[in-house]
Design a protein around this motif. Structure first.
Motif, short mmCIF file in Angstrom:
data_model
loop_
_atom_site.label_atom_id
_atom_site.label_comp_id
_atom_site.label_asym_id
_atom_site.label_seq_id
_atom_site.Cartn_x
_atom_site.Cartn_y
_atom_site.Cartn_z
N SER A 12 0.85 -1.19 0.00
CA SER A 12 0.00 0.00 0.00
C SER A 12 0.89 1.24 0.00
CB SER A 12 -0.94 0.00 1.20
OG SER A 12 -0.22 0.22 2.38
N GLU A 13 0.35 2.34 -0.46
CA GLU A 13 1.14 3.57 -0.55
C GLU A 13 0.41 4.71 0.11
OE1 GLU A 13 3.19 6.42 -3.94
OE2 GLU A 13 2.85 4.31 -4.39
N ILE A 22 5.86 3.58 0.78
CA ILE A 22 5.33 2.36 0.16
C ILE A 22 5.58 1.21 1.13
CG2 ILE A 22 5.47 0.81 -1.83
CD1 ILE A 22 6.90 3.29 -3.25
N CYS A 23 4.49 0.62 1.65
CA CYS A 23 4.62 -0.44 2.66
C CYS A 23 4.34 -1.81 2.05
CB CYS A 23 3.66 -0.18 3.82
SG CYS A 23 3.77 -1.45 5.11
N TRP A 24 5.33 -2.69 2.17
CA TRP A 24 5.11 -4.12 1.89
C TRP A 24 4.86 -4.77 3.24
CZ3 TRP A 24 7.19 -8.48 3.97
CH2 TRP A 24 6.90 -9.69 3.33
N LEU A 25 3.77 -5.52 3.36
CA LEU A 25 3.47 -6.22 4.60
C LEU A 25 3.06 -7.63 4.23
CD1 LEU A 25 1.76 -4.87 7.69
CD2 LEU A 25 0.80 -6.94 6.71
N GLY A 26 3.68 -8.63 4.87
CA GLY A 26 3.35 -10.00 4.50
C GLY A 26 3.79 -11.01 5.52
N SER A 119 1.60 4.33 7.44
CA SER A 119 1.87 3.48 6.28
C SER A 119 1.58 2.01 6.60
CB SER A 119 3.32 3.66 5.83
OG SER A 119 3.60 2.89 4.70
N VAL A 120 2.05 1.56 7.77
CA VAL A 120 1.79 0.18 8.19
C VAL A 120 0.30 0.00 8.48
CG1 VAL A 120 2.27 -1.56 9.97
CG2 VAL A 120 4.14 -0.20 9.02
N GLY A 121 -0.33 1.02 9.07
CA GLY A 121 -1.76 0.95 9.35
C GLY A 121 -2.58 0.77 8.07
N ALA A 122 -2.20 1.47 7.02
CA ALA A 122 -2.91 1.34 5.73
C ALA A 122 -2.75 -0.08 5.18
CB ALA A 122 -2.38 2.37 4.73
N ALA A 123 -1.54 -0.64 5.31
CA ALA A 123 -1.31 -2.01 4.83
C ALA A 123 -2.11 -3.01 5.67
CB ALA A 123 0.17 -2.33 4.88
#
Length: 197
Positions: A12-13, A22-26, A119-123
């Motif tokens: 998400s951005e 730009i957050c990659w979360l996985g 940013s992490v919250g959006a992801a």
């Protein structure tokens, strides 16, 4: 001790005063896989200013491992707020990598903390979470005549029977959700099965 884990990665951005986040979360189960993912993101965004990270392996209430990295941002302004949000939301076996493109305006420590946490919250809002149930692994010994009963009881408790060793008795490895272990172990002991570790 179940907890939530990501089913699959999301990206998400968000934007803060012309800086792009730009957050990659996985899902992540070990540090080496997380470092590999970080390397991939550095290749994907080679001209970014920062690559800040947070990692929680295991149960977020009592993690096997957790870490945060500010990657050159002021100390405690990026990785720590990211990590704190993951822990607060109760998400385990998770990694977050926020890539920042500097937009020309300094945000200050408070602004950076809000931007990285946001940013992490959006992801987290975009990711699909699933419940993770830790497994208990045990060996059980029984007479040959009891093997089918053992397999039946294990299946009834949502477990799996693994390899069996047939010597003078049957020794079988089983794995099942931890929350099923108490009731199964009481049944097995009552019926004369031998539990080994």
């Amino acid at each position: 001790m179940t907890y939530q884990i990501p089913s699959s990665p999301v990206v998400s951005e968000t934007e803060e005063k012309k800086s792009r986040f730009i957050c990659w979360l996985g899902p992540v189960t070990d540090k080496a896989a997380f470092q590999h993912q970080l390397g991939q993101i550095r290749k994907q965004y080679p001209d970014a200013s920062h690559y800040c990270t947070a990692l929680v392996i295991g149960n977020p209430a009592n993690p096997d491992m957790m870490q945060a990295d500010d990657d050159g941002e002021p100390g405690g302004s990026a990785g720590r707020p990211m990590l704190e949000l993951l822990l607060k939301q109760g998400v385990g076996n998770v990694g977050a990598i926020v890539t920042r493109y500097f937009g020309g305006t300094k945000l200050g420590v408070g602004g950076l903390m809000r931007a990285y946490r946001g940013s992490v919250g959006a992801a987290l809002q975009a990711v699909s979470l699933e419940t993770f149930v830790p497994l208990q692994e045990v060996s059980v010994r029984c007479d040959f005549a009891q093997e089918s009963r053992l397999r039946f009881l294990v299946a009834r408790h949502q477990g799996n029977c693994g390899q069996a060793d047939y010597a003078n008795k049957v020794t079988m490895s089983i794995s099942l959700p931890q929350d099923q272990w108490q009731s199964l172990s009481e049944l097995l002991l009552a019926e004369g099965f031998e539990l080994q570790g």
